[in-house]
Scaffold this active site. Structure first.
Site, PDB file in Angstrom:
ATOM      1  N   HIS A 173     -12.904   1.512  -8.935  1.00 46.63           N
ATOM      2  CA  HIS A 173     -12.347   2.793  -8.464  1.00 46.63           C
ATOM      3  C   HIS A 173     -11.186   3.145  -9.392  1.00 46.63           C
ATOM      4  O   HIS A 173     -10.140   2.487  -9.356  1.00 46.63           O
ATOM      5  CB  HIS A 173     -11.874   2.655  -7.013  1.00 46.63           C
ATOM      6  CG  HIS A 173     -12.991   2.343  -6.065  1.00 46.63           C
ATOM      7  ND1 HIS A 173     -12.854   1.509  -4.985  1.00 46.63           N
ATOM      8  CD2 HIS A 173     -14.280   2.763  -6.062  1.00 46.63           C
ATOM      9  CE1 HIS A 173     -14.019   1.429  -4.350  1.00 46.63           C
ATOM     10  NE2 HIS A 173     -14.898   2.180  -4.988  1.00 46.63           N
ATOM     11  N   GLU A 217      -7.355   3.308  -8.764  1.00 45.77           N
ATOM     12  CA  GLU A 217      -6.698   2.084  -8.303  1.00 45.77           C
ATOM     13  C   GLU A 217      -6.192   1.297  -9.523  1.00 45.77           C
ATOM     14  O   GLU A 217      -6.634   0.196  -9.836  1.00 45.77           O
ATOM     15  CB  GLU A 217      -7.680   1.281  -7.439  1.00 45.77           C
ATOM     16  CG  GLU A 217      -8.022   2.046  -6.166  1.00 45.77           C
ATOM     17  CD  GLU A 217      -9.258   1.547  -5.435  1.00 45.77           C
ATOM     18  OE1 GLU A 217      -9.715   2.269  -4.517  1.00 45.77           O
ATOM     19  OE2 GLU A 217      -9.769   0.474  -5.773  1.00 45.77           O
ATOM     20  N   HIS A 235      -8.959  -4.301  -6.398  1.00 49.20           N
ATOM     21  CA  HIS A 235      -8.831  -2.905  -5.945  1.00 49.20           C
ATOM     22  C   HIS A 235      -7.407  -2.561  -5.523  1.00 49.20           C
ATOM     23  O   HIS A 235      -6.546  -3.435  -5.397  1.00 49.20           O
ATOM     24  CB  HIS A 235      -9.741  -2.681  -4.720  1.00 49.20           C
ATOM     25  CG  HIS A 235     -11.193  -2.694  -5.046  1.00 49.20           C
ATOM     26  ND1 HIS A 235     -11.945  -1.544  -5.132  1.00 49.20           N
ATOM     27  CD2 HIS A 235     -12.028  -3.713  -5.341  1.00 49.20           C
ATOM     28  CE1 HIS A 235     -13.183  -1.869  -5.451  1.00 49.20           C
ATOM     29  NE2 HIS A 235     -13.267  -3.180  -5.591  1.00 49.20           N
ATOM     30  N   GLU A 275      -7.207  -6.402  -2.394  1.00 52.51           N
ATOM     31  CA  GLU A 275      -6.613  -5.071  -2.265  1.00 52.51           C
ATOM     32  C   GLU A 275      -5.089  -5.144  -2.398  1.00 52.51           C
ATOM     33  O   GLU A 275      -4.471  -6.076  -1.908  1.00 52.51           O
ATOM     34  CB  GLU A 275      -6.951  -4.463  -0.894  1.00 52.51           C
ATOM     35  CG  GLU A 275      -8.432  -4.328  -0.604  1.00 52.51           C
ATOM     36  CD  GLU A 275      -9.082  -3.118  -1.269  1.00 52.51           C
ATOM     37  OE1 GLU A 275      -8.355  -2.338  -1.932  1.00 52.51           O
ATOM     38  OE2 GLU A 275     -10.304  -2.945  -1.125  1.00 52.51           O
TER      39      GLU A 275
HETATM   40 ZN   LIG Z   1     -11.309   0.311  -4.354  1.00 53.59          ZN
END
Ligand SMILES: [Zn+2]
Length: 369
Positions: free
Chosen positions: A165, A168, A255, A330
């Site tokens: 992504h 990010e 991420h 994350e």
């Molecule tokens: Zn992500």
């Protein structure tokens, strides 16, 4: 005043510029409806206080995340701090009392393609690094792959992918921190035990375009594992083929997360091949990672699914394909609530340190495999 975003990773549309208040919209990803990432340059004619109102913030992909968010500000494009930011549930208001007439605002400290290329040059010069281009993106950009340590019989294989992504960006900062620590003499013992493959930027097209979540064809790359194709998702197609070729004993996918102001791990829980043994290994890895870095924690994150998971997500695909421990990591965009008094919140430096701190946790996990 002049506002521009026509550069690597830039994203903003100007609605209206007036004396003290500027109205803006974040641009949608070029081929999808996602948006949240912004990054733009401001050139003023004086040093008066300015208010920037992002009018479409309330409909952004993860709008509630703006509640714990403070925009990033830089006067040189290199050093970043946070600046006063308020979200009323509809509009995001960023206030700047400028120290200099030219400055940048962004969702997070950007990770530029220049930096990506500088790191490639630095790593490629190291005898322990084997750099290759595993394939190209839709728009012809290289998907860089670093193999650290030679493969040999009996050695384990660790795979790390980041920034599927593109908004990010902390994921690529994390990768840089990990790669640099891997080349430190302190990592020799680890590299005797395993070969580490790292793709620090899975989505160079989305990164260059200032997209939040998708590639140039509008594909969310973390929803296409096992069903990718060369036309719409070559990035995943090439990397997943290479992973299948080398095999994997540990997989990490890196991420950023807008909604939860903590670092956390999500595992393969819920995938058909996720066994009790993998659940125990997950817990062990998390415990060691928490010892290695105070921002890693276990109390906040995604709810653990009890089944019916999307196997096109890389972590679940990895569990199903390799039967190995796999993790989605994350990091926050704004506040880091394990360290709430830090006015700069989660930073690029924090992400690099968290990347470096993953290595002792990887080393401990390898001993259990
Ligand atoms: Zn992500």
């Amino acid at each position: 005043m002049k506002i521009s975003a026509n550069f690597d990773g830039g994203n903003i549309d100007v609605v209206e510029i007036s004396c003290r208040t500027t109205k803006l919209n974040i641009r949608l990803d070029n081929a999808s409806e996602f948006y949240q990432w912004f990054y733009f340059k401001i050139e003023m004619t004086d040093l008066s206080e300015q208010t920037f109102i992002i009018e479409n913030a309330g409909q952004a992909s993860f709008a509630d995340g703006f509640e714990t968010f403070q925009a990033c500000l830089s006067y040189d494009g290199e050093h970043w701090t946070r600046t006063q930011t308020q979200y009323d549930g509809d509009k995001l208001t960023i206030t700047v009392s400028p120290k200099s007439k030219t400055f940048w605002l962004a969702s997070f400290e950007p990770y530029s393609w220049d930096r990506h290329e500088n790191l490639r040059a630095e790593l490629s010069a190291n005898a322990r690094v084997n750099h290759s281009v595993v394939g190209h993106s839709i728009e012809g950009q290289p998907i860089d792959l670093y193999q650290i340590g030679k493969s040999a019989p009996g050695k384990k294989t660790v795979w790390i992918t980041a920034r599927q992504h593109p908004g990010e960006v902390m994921a690529e900062w994390w990768s840089e921190g990990l790669l640099k620590r891997l080349l430190d003499p302190s990592s020799r013992e680890l590299l005797d035990e395993c070969t580490v493959y790292v793709v620090p930027n899975m989505n160079p097209d989305g990164s260059r375009r200032g997209n939040l979540r998708t590639n140039a064809a509008g594909v969310n790359l973390n929803r296409i594992w096992g069903v990718s194709d060369l036309k719409h998702s070559p990035e995943v197609h090439h990397v997943s083929a290479k992973m299948s070729e080398t095999g994997a004993d540990i997989v990490l996918d890196i991420h950023g997360e807008e909604m939860i102001p903590f670092c956390f791990l999500a595992g393969g829980h819920g995938a058909p091949a996720f066994t009790r043994r993998l659940a125990d290994l997950h817990d062990q890895f998390l415990a060691t990672y928490m010892q290695a870095h105070t921002s890693m924690q276990a109390d906040h994150g995604y709810p653990i699914p009890d089944g019916d998971v999307d196997l096109t997500i890389q972590t679940y695909w990895s569990v199903e394909t390799f039967g190995c421990p796999a993790f989605t990591l994350e990091m926050p965009f704004g506040r880091d609530d394990t360290n709430p008094d830090n006015p700069d919140g989660w930073t690029a430096q924090s992400a690099m340190e968290l990347g470096a701190a993953a290595l002792p946790a990887i080393q401990d996990l390898l001993k259990l495999l």
